[in-house]
Design an enzyme around this catalytic site. Structure first.
Site, PDB file in Angstrom:
ATOM      1  N   THR A   1      -2.136  19.615  -2.975  1.00 26.71           N
ATOM      2  CA  THR A   1      -3.172  19.045  -2.132  1.00 26.71           C
ATOM      3  C   THR A   1      -4.305  20.058  -2.053  1.00 26.71           C
ATOM      4  OG1 THR A   1      -1.624  17.772  -0.804  1.00 26.71           O
ATOM      5  CG2 THR A   1      -3.702  18.364   0.256  1.00 26.71           C
TER       6      THR A   1
ATOM      7  N   ASP B   1      -0.528  13.120   5.589  1.00 28.51           N
ATOM      8  CA  ASP B   1      -1.474  13.595   6.600  1.00 28.51           C
ATOM      9  C   ASP B   1      -2.893  13.743   6.072  1.00 28.51           C
ATOM     10  OD1 ASP B   1      -0.427  15.754   4.989  1.00 28.51           O
ATOM     11  OD2 ASP B   1      -1.503  17.118   6.315  1.00 28.51           O
TER      12      ASP B   1
END
Lengths: 307, 307
Positions: free
Chosen positions: B172, B203
């Site tokens: 990420t 998230d």
């Protein structure tokens, strides 16, 4: 326990005595359902889920049956639930075939390693958990369809902006509860906004925005202009103010809803409860369907600002 | 400005000198891209977007090209961006045809009334904004496909649990920046977790969890076990601690990442920057691809705990 059934332009002059009674009766049944669970020692999580199911099953609210329609004339449902004891959380969005989104959110929390699932993937998970899917027709109500047709006609005629009046965005439901063991829980369920487009997701399924619960601080469920609730991280920010600033639940909720949101022209309200059972129900709109039940079983239901 | 390229089991003994150099070179190019924008007076929002695009376009990171595969062998991309000056925010999830999810998140923020859009609705919006969609094949890389095949073979043979080693969940990307006008911004982009199922949303596209920015406090981008980041409202909670407790960015970030997440066995890290430009980059995993550039243009890049 405290519940809401949506905030918005709810004015006494637009309400018939029959509609008013129907809302009060359903909110009362919802509160009684949750109270009975809490009174016999059940968990706040069970109470929140059962109470929200009553409102999802009622055509009065924009959640479950009675959800508003998207620009495509479909229903897309979102929900989330959170356990203040464990910080366990579940959220679902863009459901089209799940009768009780709040219960699927709880299954995501308890039966999956995930917190959030959306769309057909979430429904595939539902099936794997034995949840019976319903036809999209189940969610249809004449009142919401007429609101959709009016909004669509307005859009097709080139007029921009929202349809005036009560049908604009109303009826997200939510609940917060404290059980005898001292555990907080919160949940929220919605059909989104009338004529919503483009796979829009509002605040209701966003942990921290529409729903938050933490035994260290409080439990919150919100309703209103979802985009403002996400940007301001409303539910979790109220809890953070309690936890880090040490202010009361009333002040924390008022500072966010009546000051920060008002300054940004974000309409809506919240229900909030701290770990001692103190509650706050501020809203900056004309009205908010809301009610609470105290530990002695006394139920209070209100709709407008003045009562 | 500070960036990350994912946290996880990044160990020197598993890394070839060539891979290490490739990561360092790309992180350096990404930082230089953002720095050049900031140095000529550009906005933190522009710097965050441009920097993340460099990492999305690199096959090294699990974002944009080089994203991991879902259990169905597809790529699903999520991203979010936030403007600390206005609290404007945009988020997209479950994209399959958008080369630079971070730029679509910014379009959602600036060109739509919404904050979050998911799936085909988000891609329909992309088309309406003139974004050219790409074939899903664009995201394919041999390295991620092999990781998917290994995980799938493992799952098909009945073994449960994640694949051991580096490929589990890594890469990420995110950036936080402070511009000359004193405005903070944050952004995050991801391909999710290898073999993810059921329309899972992590998230990264959740404002408050993976990304948050507020000029009153700080800017944060996170990477790691997404479910823990959502439950703990990580990005916004770090900002809330600064704002309400008055602790430093280092203490706020450490308390969340090195204490609360560790106590819950939630792996990951964050990059955070306050409005004075103080930074913190805590991670509780073996390593985190990370780097920063100071206002004099000095670039630092690190991978492991020790450097």
């Amino acid at each position: 326990m405290v519940i809401h059934g949506g905030a918005g332009t709810i004015l006494r002059q637009n309400m018939t005595p029959e509609m008013e009674k129907a809302y009060i009766d359903t909110l009362t049944i919802a509160l009684r359902t949750g109270y009975q669970i809490l009174a016999r020692g059940g968990s706040s999580l069970d109470a929140v889920e059962a109470t929200i199911r009553v409102m999802e099953d009622s055509p009065l609210f924009n959640a479950g049956k009675g959800a508003v329609f998207t620009s495509e004339g479909t229903n897309e449902l979102d929900a989330s639930i959170m356990d203040g004891r464990t910080l366990g959380a579940g959220a679902v969005a863009a459901l089209q075939h799940v009768r009780n989104p709040i219960s699927l959110a709880r299954l995501v929390m308890e039966k999956s390693p995930h917190v959030m699932m959306v769309g057909s993937g979430a429904e595939e998970f539902a099936k794997s958990q034995g949840v019976k899917l319903v036809s999209p027709h189940y969610f249809w109500t004449e009142r919401r369809w007429k609101a959709y047709e009016a909004a669509k006609a307005r859009a097709d005629s080139g007029k921009s902006g929202a349809v005036p009046g009560e049908e604009r965005k109303l009826g997200t439901v939510g609940a917060v509860a404290l059980d005898k063991a001292g555990n907080l829980a919160a949940g929220t369920s919605t059909g989104g906004t009338n004529m919503k487009r483009f796979g829009r997701v509002g605040d209701s399924p966003i942990i921290g925005a529409g729903t938050y619960a933490n035994n260290l601080s409080c439990a919150v469920s919100g309703t209103g202009d979802g985009e403002f609730f996400i940007r301001n991280n409303v539910a979790a920010d109220i809890c953070a103010r309690l936890r880090y600033s040490g202010v009361s639940i009333q002040q924390a909720a008022d500072d966010v809803v009546m000051k920060e949101l008002v300054a940004q022209h974000g309409e809506g309200g919240v229900i909030a409860m701290d770990r001692k059972g103190n509650i706050a129900t501020p809203f900056n709109s004309a009205g908010m369907y809301r009610g609470w039940v105290t530990s002695d079983g006394k139920i209070t239901v209100k709709i407008y600002k003045e009562n």
